[in-house]
Design an enzyme around this catalytic site. Structure first.
Site, PDB file in Angstrom:
ATOM      1  N   GLY A 157      92.540 -10.386 -36.166  1.00 37.82           N
ATOM      2  CA  GLY A 157      91.753  -9.708 -37.488  1.00 37.82           C
ATOM      3  C   GLY A 157      91.331  -8.228 -37.162  1.00 37.82           C
ATOM      4  N   ARG A 158      90.353  -7.905 -37.697  1.00 35.50           N
ATOM      5  CA  ARG A 158      89.782  -6.740 -37.161  1.00 35.50           C
ATOM      6  C   ARG A 158      89.285  -6.592 -35.827  1.00 35.50           C
ATOM      7  NH1 ARG A 158      87.296  -7.553 -42.711  1.00 35.50           N
ATOM      8  NH2 ARG A 158      86.505  -9.153 -41.774  1.00 35.50           N
ATOM      9  N   ARG A 179      97.132 -17.920 -38.813  1.00 34.93           N
ATOM     10  CA  ARG A 179      97.851 -18.723 -39.978  1.00 34.93           C
ATOM     11  C   ARG A 179      99.008 -17.890 -40.324  1.00 34.93           C
ATOM     12  NH1 ARG A 179      92.568 -20.362 -43.240  1.00 34.93           N
ATOM     13  NH2 ARG A 179      92.295 -18.256 -42.881  1.00 34.93           N
ATOM     14  N   ARG A 236      83.159 -17.772 -32.875  1.00 34.10           N
ATOM     15  CA  ARG A 236      82.013 -18.884 -33.254  1.00 34.10           C
ATOM     16  C   ARG A 236      82.068 -20.066 -32.248  1.00 34.10           C
ATOM     17  NH1 ARG A 236      79.608 -15.509 -35.285  1.00 34.10           N
ATOM     18  NH2 ARG A 236      78.850 -15.319 -37.574  1.00 34.10           N
ATOM     19  N   GLU A 265      73.516 -22.767 -31.594  1.00 32.39           N
ATOM     20  CA  GLU A 265      72.691 -21.861 -31.093  1.00 32.39           C
ATOM     21  C   GLU A 265      71.169 -21.936 -31.493  1.00 32.39           C
ATOM     22  OE1 GLU A 265      74.575 -18.273 -31.946  1.00 32.39           O
ATOM     23  OE2 GLU A 265      76.389 -18.699 -30.814  1.00 32.39           O
ATOM     24  N   HIS A 283      74.695 -14.724 -27.337  1.00 36.09           N
ATOM     25  CA  HIS A 283      75.344 -14.190 -28.690  1.00 36.09           C
ATOM     26  C   HIS A 283      74.845 -12.730 -28.739  1.00 36.09           C
ATOM     27  CE1 HIS A 283      76.881 -15.380 -32.894  1.00 36.09           C
ATOM     28  NE2 HIS A 283      76.959 -13.949 -32.739  1.00 36.09           N
TER      29      HIS A 283
HETATM   30  P1  NAP Z   1      88.696 -10.921 -39.739  1.00 35.22           P
HETATM   31  O1  NAP Z   1      89.145  -9.740 -39.763  1.00 35.22           O
HETATM   32  O2  NAP Z   1      88.571 -11.727 -41.015  1.00 35.22           O
HETATM   33  O3  NAP Z   1      89.690 -11.886 -38.733  1.00 35.22           O
HETATM   34  C1  NAP Z   1      89.693 -13.294 -38.535  1.00 35.22           C
HETATM   35  C2  NAP Z   1      91.044 -13.707 -38.358  1.00 35.22           C
HETATM   36  O4  NAP Z   1      91.378 -14.904 -37.988  1.00 35.22           O
HETATM   37  C3  NAP Z   1      92.230 -13.253 -39.118  1.00 35.22           C
HETATM   38  O5  NAP Z   1      93.240 -12.614 -38.576  1.00 35.22           O
HETATM   39  C4  NAP Z   1      92.619 -14.528 -39.841  1.00 35.22           C
HETATM   40  O6  NAP Z   1      93.992 -14.672 -40.070  1.00 35.22           O
HETATM   41  C5  NAP Z   1      92.245 -15.633 -38.378  1.00 35.22           C
HETATM   42  N1  NAP Z   1      92.007 -16.859 -38.839  1.00 35.22           N
HETATM   43  C6  NAP Z   1      91.091 -17.219 -39.638  1.00 35.22           C
HETATM   44  N2  NAP Z   1      91.047 -18.787 -40.033  1.00 35.22           N
HETATM   45  C7  NAP Z   1      92.043 -19.036 -39.190  1.00 35.22           C
HETATM   46  C8  NAP Z   1      92.538 -20.503 -38.747  1.00 35.22           C
HETATM   47  N3  NAP Z   1      92.069 -21.448 -39.423  1.00 35.22           N
HETATM   48  N4  NAP Z   1      93.612 -20.457 -37.914  1.00 35.22           N
HETATM   49  C9  NAP Z   1      94.249 -19.181 -37.290  1.00 35.22           C
HETATM   50  N5  NAP Z   1      93.598 -18.246 -37.453  1.00 35.22           N
HETATM   51  C10 NAP Z   1      92.511 -17.967 -38.510  1.00 35.22           C
HETATM   52  O7  NAP Z   1      87.259 -11.251 -38.925  1.00 35.22           O
HETATM   53  P2  NAP Z   1      86.653 -10.237 -37.860  1.00 35.22           P
HETATM   54  O8  NAP Z   1      85.823  -9.085 -38.396  1.00 35.22           O
HETATM   55  O9  NAP Z   1      87.749  -9.984 -36.772  1.00 35.22           O
HETATM   56  O10 NAP Z   1      85.640 -11.271 -37.131  1.00 35.22           O
HETATM   57  C11 NAP Z   1      85.939 -12.536 -36.877  1.00 35.22           C
HETATM   58  C12 NAP Z   1      84.735 -13.461 -36.528  1.00 35.22           C
HETATM   59  O11 NAP Z   1      84.318 -13.074 -35.048  1.00 35.22           O
HETATM   60  C13 NAP Z   1      83.940 -13.480 -37.320  1.00 35.22           C
HETATM   61  O12 NAP Z   1      84.181 -14.241 -38.583  1.00 35.22           O
HETATM   62  C14 NAP Z   1      82.546 -13.712 -36.637  1.00 35.22           C
HETATM   63  O13 NAP Z   1      82.619 -15.581 -36.698  1.00 35.22           O
HETATM   64  C15 NAP Z   1      82.984 -13.473 -35.110  1.00 35.22           C
HETATM   65  N6  NAP Z   1      81.896 -12.429 -34.619  1.00 35.22           N
HETATM   66  C16 NAP Z   1      81.293 -12.771 -33.647  1.00 35.22           C
HETATM   67  C17 NAP Z   1      80.496 -11.885 -33.119  1.00 35.22           C
HETATM   68  C18 NAP Z   1      79.425 -12.113 -31.878  1.00 35.22           C
HETATM   69  O14 NAP Z   1      78.472 -11.634 -32.011  1.00 35.22           O
HETATM   70  N7  NAP Z   1      79.845 -13.005 -31.113  1.00 35.22           N
HETATM   71  C19 NAP Z   1      80.168 -10.673 -33.747  1.00 35.22           C
HETATM   72  C20 NAP Z   1      80.965 -10.373 -34.839  1.00 35.22           C
HETATM   73  C21 NAP Z   1      81.877 -11.224 -35.462  1.00 35.22           C
HETATM   74  P3  NAP Z   1      94.839 -15.635 -40.876  1.00 35.22           P
HETATM   75  O15 NAP Z   1      93.908 -15.578 -42.193  1.00 35.22           O
HETATM   76  O16 NAP Z   1      96.168 -15.087 -41.323  1.00 35.22           O
HETATM   77  O17 NAP Z   1      94.782 -17.135 -40.359  1.00 35.22           O
HETATM   78  C1  8YV Z   2      75.433 -11.341 -35.064  1.00 40.15           C
HETATM   79  C2  8YV Z   2      77.884 -12.116 -35.776  1.00 40.15           C
HETATM   80  O1  8YV Z   2      74.950 -11.532 -33.911  1.00 40.15           O
HETATM   81  O2  8YV Z   2      78.613 -10.463 -37.369  1.00 40.15           O
HETATM   82  C3  8YV Z   2      78.739 -11.629 -36.725  1.00 40.15           C
HETATM   83  O3  8YV Z   2      79.277 -12.315 -37.401  1.00 40.15           O
HETATM   84  O4  8YV Z   2      78.101 -13.254 -34.960  1.00 40.15           O
HETATM   85  C4  8YV Z   2      76.938 -11.079 -35.204  1.00 40.15           C
HETATM   86  O5  8YV Z   2      77.325  -9.884 -35.194  1.00 40.15           O
HETATM   87  C5  8YV Z   2      74.743 -12.274 -36.163  1.00 40.15           C
HETATM   88  O6  8YV Z   2      75.530 -12.092 -37.414  1.00 40.15           O
HETATM   89  C6  8YV Z   2      73.280 -12.087 -36.250  1.00 40.15           C
HETATM   90  O7  8YV Z   2      72.764 -13.073 -36.945  1.00 40.15           O
END
Ligand code: NAP
Ligand code: 8YV
Length: 325
Positions: A157-158, A179, A236, A265, A283
């Site tokens: 995704g993004r 997917r 996640r 967490e 995190h």
């Molecule tokens: P996004 O643009 O919605 O991208 C999510 C991607 O995952 C999409 O390409 C989607 O494609 C794919 N996906 C969703 N469900 C799926 C499944 N069951 N099987 C296979 N692929 C699947 O979201 P993003 O902005 O990139 O962010 C992604 C995630 O990163 C967030 O939801 C969050 O949990 C995590 N995150 C973590 C941090 C951190 O601090 N560690 C910070 C920001 C975000 P399809 O719908 O085609 O499957």
């Molecule tokens: C943050 C994240 O740490 O954007 C998300 O999905 O996991 C992180 O950017 C979290 O949302 C802070 O509560």
């Protein structure tokens, strides 16, 4: 902008709050803090007046149901698996998240975590700080390298695409599993996670949490990644079978792992902490002042846009149909 007086609108803030968001919310709305998002804490005064929530943690169906005037939950973070958005959508409550403003920061963190995991920089720095360089000589040559590796992104995704751009600059071929195939993206696509893991040696997970990804990275996927395999999780913790991961790392069935996120967490399984071939971060994917301020601004701007123009900036898909009452 409409002439609406936002100071007359009550926005509830359950739990701990980002400082920048707190200052703006206090200036803009009738902001009411609450210890935690617990329906038992909702007084009749809150029932009568709360129209918005700024959510810095989970919001479940029971909490929404306890607030009959609730119109919007503005959630901090792009991942909103801790908010029951499906329930909100059914009840006509808007949910917003904070996409885009954190994408590049999280991709930077993923690359740092990957390098830390493969080249042991955290261990090398500890070695220097302990005075061992002067006493014992150079730090060991690392068995791991990014050279010759091929990366697979689970969740293109993004953030996945921002990581892929960085991996390309590092000279690494990239494949992915979603997917659905992403139109216009030239990277090799795999219709299953196992097939992706078989074809790469470096798997980076950046999928959202929730039922469709729960424990998706399991023993079968890790074995498909193989003995040279490196697993990075910046998405996640719920998407990984942590016991299976700890076993694969302990038994040398994969080479190393770098994890920014965990299933429960801030509790991290001792089985992961004990492993020398795991790099663990608390995190911090988006955790710079710059990016957290941008996320906080988007939370507040979504509330302002909703209450003044009935048009949120970043509605989540489950509530995109919701209209102002
Ligand atoms: P996004 O643009 O919605 O991208 C999510 C991607 O995952 C999409 O390409 C989607 O494609 C794919 N996906 C969703 N469900 C799926 C499944 N069951 N099987 C296979 N692929 C699947 O979201 P993003 O902005 O990139 O962010 C992604 C995630 O990163 C967030 O939801 C969050 O949990 C995590 N995150 C973590 C941090 C951190 O601090 N560690 C910070 C920001 C975000 P399809 O719908 O085609 O499957
Ligand atoms: C943050 C994240 O740490 O954007 C998300 O999905 O996991 C992180 O950017 C979290 O949302 C802070 O509560």
């Amino acid at each position: 902008m409409s002439g609406i007086d936002l100071k007359r609108i009550t926005v509830l803030v359950p739990g701990k709050l980002n400082d920048h968001a707190a200052r703006r919310l206090e200036r803009t709305f009738d902001m009411v803090p609450l210890d935690r998002a617990d329906p038992q804490l909702v007084t009749s005064e809150l029932t009568a007046k709360v129209r918005g929530i700024a959510a810095f943690g989970g919001i479940n169906a029971a909490f929404m149901d306890a607030l009959p005037k609730l119109e919007i939950v503005a959630s901090f973070g792009v991942g909103y698996d801790s908010v029951d958005a499906a329930h909100a959508g059914r009840q006509g409550i808007m949910v917003t998240n904070t996409p885009d403003v954190l994408t590049e920061e999280v991709a930077d963190t993923a690359m740092g975590l990957l390098l830390n995991t493969v080249r042991e920089f955290w261990r090398a720095e500890t070695y220097l700080r302990e005075g061992r360089w002067a006493k014992e000589g150079p730090y060991r040559l690392t068995p791991g390298t990014l050279r010759g590796r091929k990366a697979g992104i689970f969740g293109m995704g993004r953030i996945g695409q921002a990581i892929a751009r960085r991996l390309e600059a590092f000279g690494m071929p990239v494949a992915y599993h979603n997917r659905r195939l992403v139109d216009g993206l030239a990277y090799e696509y795999h219709p299953t996670l196992v097939s992706l893991a078989q074809s790469v040696d470096t798997l980076i997970s950046v999928v959202p949490g929730g039922a469709s990804t729960a424990k998706a990275v399991n023993a079968e996927v890790l074995d498909a990644l193989g003995r040279d395999g490196v697993f990075i999780n910046i998405g996640r913790g719920s998407t990984v079978d942590e016991a299976a991961l700890a076993a694969a790392l302990r038994e040398g069935r994969i080479f190393a792992a770098g994890l920014d996120v965990f299933a429960d967490e801030p509790h991290v399984p001792q089985a992961l902490i004990d492993l020398p071939n795991a790099s663990l971060l608390p995190h911090v994917g988006s955790a710079s002042i710059h990016t957290r301020n941008a996320m906080a601004d988007l939370v507040v701007d979504n509330l302002i846009a909703w209450f003044s123009e009935a048009k949120p900036i970043t509605a989540v898909p489950e509530t995109a149909h919701v209209k102002a009452r």
